[in-house]
Design a protein around this motif. Structure first.
Motif, PDB file in Angstrom:
ATOM      1  N   THR A   1       2.723   2.220  10.382  1.00  0.00           N
ATOM      2  CA  THR A   1       1.044   2.278   9.701  1.00  0.00           C
ATOM      3  C   THR A   1       0.947   0.637   9.257  1.00  0.00           C
ATOM      4  O   THR A   1      -0.374  -0.082   9.956  1.00  0.00           O
ATOM      5  N   HIS A   2       1.765  -0.008   8.866  1.00  0.00           N
ATOM      6  CA  HIS A   2       1.376  -1.125   8.548  1.00  0.00           C
ATOM      7  C   HIS A   2       1.479  -1.963   9.835  1.00  0.00           C
ATOM      8  O   HIS A   2       0.451  -3.034   9.860  1.00  0.00           O
TER       9      HIS A   2
ATOM     10  N   ALA B   1       1.210  -1.399   0.024  1.00  0.00           N
ATOM     11  CA  ALA B   1       0.156  -0.230  -0.248  1.00  0.00           C
ATOM     12  C   ALA B   1       0.876   0.945  -0.296  1.00  0.00           C
ATOM     13  O   ALA B   1       1.853   1.273   1.119  1.00  0.00           O
ATOM     14  N   HIS B   2       0.166   2.213  -0.603  1.00  0.00           N
ATOM     15  CA  HIS B   2       0.984   3.063  -0.274  1.00  0.00           C
ATOM     16  C   HIS B   2       0.031   4.719  -0.348  1.00  0.00           C
ATOM     17  O   HIS B   2      -0.560   4.640  -0.031  1.00  0.00           O
ATOM     18  N   LEU B   3      -0.045   5.731  -0.282  1.00  0.00           N
ATOM     19  CA  LEU B   3      -0.254   7.011   0.571  1.00  0.00           C
ATOM     20  C   LEU B   3       0.002   7.749  -0.777  1.00  0.00           C
ATOM     21  O   LEU B   3       0.757   8.694  -0.019  1.00  0.00           O
TER      22      LEU B   3
ATOM     23  N   LEU C   1      -1.379  -7.890   3.341  1.00  0.00           N
ATOM     24  CA  LEU C   1      -0.702  -6.941   4.825  1.00  0.00           C
ATOM     25  C   LEU C   1      -0.025  -7.982   6.071  1.00  0.00           C
ATOM     26  O   LEU C   1       0.597  -7.599   6.651  1.00  0.00           O
ATOM     27  N   LEU C   2      -0.572  -9.314   6.081  1.00  0.00           N
ATOM     28  CA  LEU C   2       0.068 -10.364   7.242  1.00  0.00           C
ATOM     29  C   LEU C   2       2.007 -10.966   6.645  1.00  0.00           C
ATOM     30  O   LEU C   2       1.592 -12.357   7.422  1.00  0.00           O
ATOM     31  N   SER C   3       1.618 -11.104   5.848  1.00  0.00           N
ATOM     32  CA  SER C   3       2.794 -11.651   4.567  1.00  0.00           C
ATOM     33  C   SER C   3       3.662 -11.785   5.442  1.00  0.00           C
ATOM     34  O   SER C   3       4.833 -10.612   6.322  1.00  0.00           O
ATOM     35  N   PRO C   4       4.644 -12.450   6.389  1.00  0.00           N
ATOM     36  CA  PRO C   4       6.049 -12.504   7.138  1.00  0.00           C
ATOM     37  C   PRO C   4       7.023 -12.078   6.118  1.00  0.00           C
ATOM     38  O   PRO C   4       8.139 -12.044   6.684  1.00  0.00           O
ATOM     39  N   LEU C   5       7.276 -12.355   4.734  1.00  0.00           N
ATOM     40  CA  LEU C   5       7.985 -12.035   3.916  1.00  0.00           C
ATOM     41  C   LEU C   5       7.870 -10.356   3.821  1.00  0.00           C
ATOM     42  O   LEU C   5       7.533  -9.782   2.766  1.00  0.00           O
TER      43      LEU C   5
END
Length: 255
Positions: A114-115, A49-51, A103-107
């Motif tokens: 914010t993440h 995601a970008h802002l 969002l939840l990827s461990p990589l």
């Protein structure tokens, strides 16, 4: 050894993400590397995601809510896709398992406060209706397998169904197929063999001796298990994190 290298990602991705024109909220690796069955010639699917600045959202011009780019990193082809944070949050709230896994990827390639805060709200977006996402994705991949006979869509079919079953039973997101093989009782015993076969080529086809009728039966059995898991799940019918995610988005955008 980092989690990325353990997953078979050897390219330096940090320099690639630093070239993005808008601040990245996060960037993680998705696709076959996250799912645990990359091939030697697999691309790296980088998602996040970008802002956008607030000014881009209040004028007449349509904002660039989704950015895509193909790049090369140390000889590895990189597929980069990011959404503006508002769009990403909206997708999260629409039972989209794909962005939830990102969002939840461990990589993790890029992260920040914010993440981490966004990920902390993940339990509040889980619903019983995530079954629709995984059921639909598995159906699409199964049809693709029927047309091509390739290992990749077959493994994607198994992975989607097993992730859905696991999520509805446990309330946890697990996208890694070798882990799912050990944690979901209905996981077919042939999975390690298929994963090993795919390592040789991204678009390799199944062996001639594969019992396709047995595979069809396994897929149908997993669909039945997913239906049962949805009927029995304790997950709610609607997300509960909408207000908190709205507040987070406003605070980050104006900040």
């Amino acid at each position: 050894m980092t989690a990325l290298r353990r997953a078979g990602v050897h390219a330096d991705l940090s320099a690639v993400t630093a070239e993005e024109p808008h601040p990245l909220v996060f960037a993680t690796v998705s696709g076959a590397h996250l799912y645990g069955f990359p091939s030697r010639d697999s691309d790296v699917d980088l998602r996040g995601a970008h802002l956008l600045p607030a000014a881009d959202l209040v004028g007449l011009r349509e904002p660039e809510e989704t950015r895509t780019a193909m790049r090369d990193a140390d000889g590895t082809e990189l597929d980069l896709v990011t959404h503006d944070l508002r769009k990403f949050v909206r997708l999260l709230l629409r039972r989209n398992g794909y962005v939830l896994e990102q969002l939840l990827s461990p990589l993790v390639v890029r992260t920040g406060e914010t993440h981490r805060e966004l990920a902390s709200h993940a339990p509040g977006v889980l619903t019983s209706h995530h079954a629709h996402h995984y059921r639909g994705f598995a159906t699409t991949q199964w049809r693709l397998f029927g047309r091509t006979g390739e290992l990749k869509p077959l493994l994607y079919t198994y992975r989607a169904l097993l992730t859905g079953i696991h999520l509805l039973r446990s309330g946890r997101v697990e996208a890694h197929l070798p882990t799912l093989h050990g944690e979901v009782a209905e996981a077919p015993g042939r999975l390690p063999e298929l994963i090993a076969a795919k390592e040789a080529a991204e678009h390799g086809v199944v062996e001639a001796g594969l019992d396709t009728e047995a595979v069809r039966s396994e897929v149908e059995h997993l669909h039945t298990a997913l239906d049962a898991a949805q009927a029995a799940t304790r997950l709610p019918g609607q997300p509960s994190a909408g207000a908190a995610l709205h507040d987070l988005l406003v605070r980050v955008r104006l900040g």
